[in-house]
Scaffold this active site. Structure first.
Site, mmCIF file in Angstrom:
data_model
loop_
_atom_site.group_PDB
_atom_site.id
_atom_site.type_symbol
_atom_site.label_atom_id
_atom_site.label_comp_id
_atom_site.label_asym_id
_atom_site.label_seq_id
_atom_site.Cartn_x
_atom_site.Cartn_y
_atom_site.Cartn_z
ATOM 1 N N CYS A 1 -1.370 -11.893 -7.826
ATOM 2 C CA CYS A 1 -1.771 -12.235 -6.456
ATOM 3 C C CYS A 1 -2.267 -13.671 -6.354
ATOM 4 C CB CYS A 1 -2.843 -11.265 -5.965
ATOM 5 S SG CYS A 1 -4.349 -11.264 -6.951
ATOM 6 N N ASN B 1 0.858 -4.363 -11.267
ATOM 7 C CA ASN B 1 0.964 -5.604 -12.042
ATOM 8 C C ASN B 1 -0.160 -5.767 -13.061
ATOM 9 O OD1 ASN B 1 -0.881 -5.985 -9.949
ATOM 10 N ND2 ASN B 1 -0.420 -8.155 -9.737
ATOM 11 N N GLU C 1 -8.177 -6.147 -2.084
ATOM 12 C CA GLU C 1 -7.760 -7.382 -2.763
ATOM 13 C C GLU C 1 -6.248 -7.486 -2.569
ATOM 14 O OE1 GLU C 1 -7.199 -9.392 -7.157
ATOM 15 O OE2 GLU C 1 -8.462 -7.615 -6.978
#
Length: 233
Positions: A191, A61, A157
């Site tokens: 996210c 992404n 992450e």
């Protein structure tokens, strides 16, 4: 072109990655300086040595932004780095990794393409001393399990379920605009995107209508066309 990000967002991502690299490197340099501790009668020196080989597993992404975010600090700390880009965005990963590698001694930064099978081999290798990954919580759990066997260091992450809270005294126009922006940017594939909104009951109808009106104004289409707010997922 690989993952559908609109041109404006792609440009912002690359500019941010380039613009912040000096800041990151300065932070790494300061964090790795020798630290002297003492009480006047004795002194200790904390010396931080490189770990060795660091594997960077980057997401699709943000295919340009995440590689330098994870790889540059590891390189600046004296480690060798192997980058495995997402198998969904291999060309972007290769372009960026090879560009950085040109400025480094041969072999210091290497590129390895592949899917989860390749990633698992890297994570499990006894020659790898640290793993840095941005991706899903499910993949993060698998990496943590593999690394735990040898107490291998990890930086993860992972995904979230980020809330937005709107109270009655909020600027509803601004809140609605931010709600749409941070829900739909990058086609919502972030996210830290807004994924749930808590609104005080007294302003809920007004807020909902404002969000709907703003969302309707967003243009979906070819990410290379001007005026497009959101490309394909």
């Amino acid at each position: 072109k690989e993952m559908g990000k609109i041109t404006a967002e792609s440009t912002d991502e690359v500019d941010a990655a380039i613009g912040l690299k000096r800041k990151w490197l300065n932070m790494v340099q300061e964090a790795n300086e020798d630290e002297r501790l003492g009480d006047g009668t004795s002194e200790s020196v904390i010396v931080r040595d490189p770990l060795g080989v660091v594997v960077v597993i980057s997401p699709w992404n943000f295919p340009a932004g995440e590689i330098p975010l994870l790889a540059l600090p590891a390189l600046a700390a004296g480690n060798a780095v192997i980058v495995k880009p997402s198998e969904v965005t291999p060309l972007t990963g290769a372009l960026l990794t090879n560009a950085i590698a040109k400025a480094l001694p041969v072999g210091t930064l290497q590129l390895l393409q592949g899917d989860g099978v390749v990633g698992e081999q890297l994570v499990s290798s006894p020659d790898v001393h640290m793993v840095a990954m941005t991706g899903s919580s499910a993949t993060g759990k698998k990496i943590m399990e593999k690394c735990a066997k040898n107490l291998k260091r990890i930086v993860l992450e992972l995904g979230g379920k980020d809330p937005m809270i709107v109270f009655a005294d909020a600027d509803l126009d601004k809140a609605a605009n931010e709600a749409v922006l941070f829900s739909l940017s990058n086609a919502g594939q972030v996210c830290c995107a807004v994924e749930r909104i808590y609104v005080e009951e007294s302003v809920k109808p007004q807020f909902e209508q404002k969000v709907v009106d703003i969302a309707k104004s967003w243009k979906i289409g070819n990410p290379n066309d001007k005026g497009v707010n959101m490309g394909p997922m």
